[in-house]
Scaffold this active site. Structure first.
Site, PDB file in Angstrom:
ATOM      1  N   GLY A   8      -9.702  -0.839  -0.495  1.00 18.14           N
ATOM      2  CA  GLY A   8      -8.918  -1.701   0.386  1.00 18.14           C
ATOM      3  C   GLY A   8      -9.178  -3.166   0.161  1.00 18.14           C
ATOM      4  N   LEU A  14      -3.734   4.864  -1.530  1.00 19.84           N
ATOM      5  CA  LEU A  14      -4.290   3.585  -1.961  1.00 19.84           C
ATOM      6  C   LEU A  14      -5.658   3.740  -2.647  1.00 19.84           C
ATOM      7  CD1 LEU A  14      -3.900   0.467  -1.861  1.00 19.84           C
ATOM      8  CD2 LEU A  14      -5.264   0.505   0.244  1.00 19.84           C
ATOM      9  N   ASP A  15      -5.775   3.177  -3.837  1.00 20.78           N
ATOM     10  CA  ASP A  15      -7.051   3.113  -4.567  1.00 20.78           C
ATOM     11  C   ASP A  15      -7.659   4.492  -4.831  1.00 20.78           C
ATOM     12  OD1 ASP A  15      -6.780   0.359  -4.462  1.00 20.78           O
ATOM     13  OD2 ASP A  15      -8.060   0.128  -2.707  1.00 20.78           O
ATOM     14  N   ALA A  16      -6.812   5.511  -4.864  1.00 15.33           N
ATOM     15  CA  ALA A  16      -7.328   6.864  -5.043  1.00 15.33           C
ATOM     16  C   ALA A  16      -6.828   7.532  -6.323  1.00 15.33           C
ATOM     17  CB  ALA A  16      -6.963   7.727  -3.832  1.00 15.33           C
TER      18      ALA A  16
END
Lengths: 283, 283, 283, 283
Positions: C200, C226-228
């Protein structure tokens, strides 16, 4: 925040820190960064203080006068600098752009606290890149049969631009001894090997031939002896049998850029002291 | 060379270095190592001095009395230690030997300046290795259904051995809050991940599942909140798709050993200050 | 040297390498690079071959027809690419220039084998830098209250430029799910932390707060979460208590640049296979 | 899982992979790991296959007979090994324990897949450590005035213990040329510098004198020319002006241990091919 940067080196003994810090406290100097090093082998002591300029009642000249007796008492080699006086940098390059482009971008994005006075290059291929940054570009070709005129012109330009420091960003020419002496500890070179391995020409070819598993780069102050000056910074990257010389050159470029940029940054922030052909870097 | 080690932390202001170094110079104290840090976020100042013991006219107790007014004047949290007073270390282990063997060998070859008072383990598999080093081994099994008796015994042993510091060398059990509080900033754990990634159990499995390209280890002071204490040291090693979980465990062991040994070394040499759940490590 | 690049993944069993290499040998295909990976956990097999294009009697379409039965026999997910068909890259940026300037320079100096079709940015500050490289710059501001029109325009531009891959060079906006799905495993993002740490916003602030001793960066394929997405490449750099958040940001920029450039390079050279949200990178 | 390991090197041409993998597939050989390397400079091709032993209808001798025609057809240098036949290792040491203790612990905890036949040392200080592991220790002092008798005894012991590989774990003596030749590419040394820097004696002193910013270690096969044999593995660690020679020695020990252990591991798993005094390491 504007700071004064005091660098000092002297034979070690009791009371140096007390004397210097007392001097600063007497004038209400606010120390924002303090670094010390006692070298057991040489018996020398090295120190660097950053003091908030607005905490002192001095300009630089008054500081120098007030501090001079302390310097004499301890036999110090010392200097005081002002972070607000940006150093004037002359960059020298050849055909390869990676180190030059890296330094220019860092300067352009306010990461390097200096003025870049001009770029001098022995080939004319990087002019457009330099001029886009609003920096003068001087093409000074070097005649292999007679290099003297070129270096006379280089010296003239360096003087005209009042250079504080010269950076050889893969310049690929050996500076004349006279210029090395005049700018002692003020010419920074990037050598594309992990010195003292692979001194001289074509270090990646040498590295490939020897079959090393890491290649490196070294930023150092230039002295009259080739690739033998005080080392400021080094780093390495892993390679393997899969990496041809071309791959080593590619991988090496990233190390060269980083190592030169870090070395220059240390110099610009007055973090480097030289003693016995070695550096103390207060990073 | 025997030294006194002065650690101090206080709100930053003008004159701290001058006052402390003046105090030392007054008594002809020879500073062999000096480190300072001004933290801009918290506004705190941290310092560590090593002073040659034979240059001072003090024993520790006299030093404390003489220095106390300075500590009060600046609102310092401070301590003075003597390098000749080796810290007493209690090592705690389980079945895995790599961290324990590494620390024992470093101690055995005079690399770690401490006494190892004893090893406490919840399994009996490492006794012979420990006893070969001439160190007492205590087997304290932990009953999962009722851990209290085991930790009472651990506390008794720690007290009996007058431990200065407890090292969890892959102990794999969570210490009770009471012991964490009693030994605040004196229990060092090695967690086998790059914290804060992969808190809790089986971090290599978690790392493999997430497909990370580096795995790491973290040595930290133990607090009541699991894996959340102040980080002393971290490092990583590269992995790839070729590395199964078993390979990660093998590669990770080397990082764990190094990171725990470095963290313990910093602690033994009084190089670590803790503030706001973060460390200042004067390495 | 022009090569065809064959990527294949299928459940592992006896005879895959023989079948594929036999196929190639039958047509006198000269393998210049071969990589294999058997994943024990999933039971899948992954392979990548580079074959000299001039050694084969095929164009890509004929190759596909000839190879299709083998692909079916083994249940392969496979693709064949031609190194001479440069991928079309759309770069997306915001205000920060370091990743963008780095990629542009690598492309400009022929280090990245691709076309850069255009740069799309939600701010107009990097136009001059982009246009100096002769690349179209599209300013598409994003209205926080209604992002849909901006992303419609982004989609239109991406389609118009026939992008093969989208690179988020510190774009700082979250792409809409529809675009993520359409370009699955073809949108590369650089996250300025060592994922899964500090997912994040403001990862350097989070890192400073936690007191980590290394900071990192991660290039990964973008997924709806997100960001995964699958991690392509990661790296770290050492920090200490001396490094303020500003210093972390500065040090982190160099890691971000390197990690994004390496990740993109792997992608451009068809070195990345994705399986179970993890990557196999045949570097 | 028991595997056969096939290593081969030959001039590169079309069809090698097909021929070898076809051979294996013909006999239902399950390839668990496959590595290839085409060296553009030398024009040679290198390969390594691990095949599940239980998938083949062969013992090693039958494999050799069946494969021999292929080896001849391609002019291969090749060998086949059985992971179940543990290599017999003779360790040689002097006074310093760190490399020896590290290897012994890795062996003791089943990390190194080998037999350690014995330890030969020219000093008698490490006997107890070795014998605790249940390994014979031979003290063979070396008379500087006449080294021949000692090396005759070393040769006798090596022969008696049927050594497959000799590891110089900081042995500090130069092996006689005869032994180097007899055990070509089967004697592994650890040199405590980043070769080719600082060949010969006291490399840390040389490193300190030159003021390098990284120190390293190199594991390599021993040849008759000192410190010039094929490099298997290298690594480095950062140092600074703060690190005295004693600190360099301490920091270097950890690199030496790691680099020697990795080099030995590669050798034990038949991952190293030597060509033109360089190694191909299929890690």
């Amino acid at each position: 925040m504007r700071t004064y940067r005091l660098l000092a080196a002297c034979p070690d003994r009791v009371g140096i820190v007390a004397k210097v810090s007392n001097f600063l406290a007497t004038y209400n100097g606010w120390i924002s960064e303090a670094s010390h090093h006692s070298d057991n082998q040489s018996g020398w002591f090295f120190m660097r203080y950053e003091i908030r300029a607005d905490s002192l009642p001095f300009d630089l000249e008054s500081f120098r006068q007030a501090f001079a007796p302390i310097g004499r008492e301890f036999g110090m080699q010392w200097q005081i600098g002002d972070s607000a006086q940006k150093k004037r940098v002359v960059l020298m390059a050849s055909r390869e752009s990676h180190c030059l482009a890296d330094l220019l971008h860092r300067w352009h994005s306010d990461e390097l606290d200096c003025e870049i006075s001009c770029v001098i290059a022995n080939h004319d291929v990087l002019r457009s890149m330099v001029e886009w940054h609003g920096i003068p570009f001087h093409h000074v070709p070097v005649d292999p049969a007679d290099k003297a005129p070129a270096f006379a012109e280089v010296s003239r330009l360096v003087a005209e631009h009042q250079a504080d420091v010269i950076v050889l960003a893969r310049y690929m020419q050996i500076l004349p001894p006279q210029l090395c002496r005049e700018f002692a500890h003020r010419v920074i070179n990037i050598h594309h090997s992990f010195l003292p391995s692979f001194i001289g020409a074509k270090p990646y070819h040498q590295a490939s031939l020897r079959g090393v598993k890491l290649i490196g780069a070294t930023s150092h102050y230039v002295t009259e002896e080739l690739d033998a000056g005080p080392i400021i910074e080094q780093d390495v990257v892993r390679v393997s049998h899969r990496d041809s010389i071309e791959e080593m050159v590619r991988l090496g470029r990233d190390v060269e850029k980083m190592v030169l940029a870090r070395g220059l940054r240390y110099h610009l922030e007055d973090r480097v002291l030289v003693h016995d052909n070695k550096t103390v870097v207060f990073d």
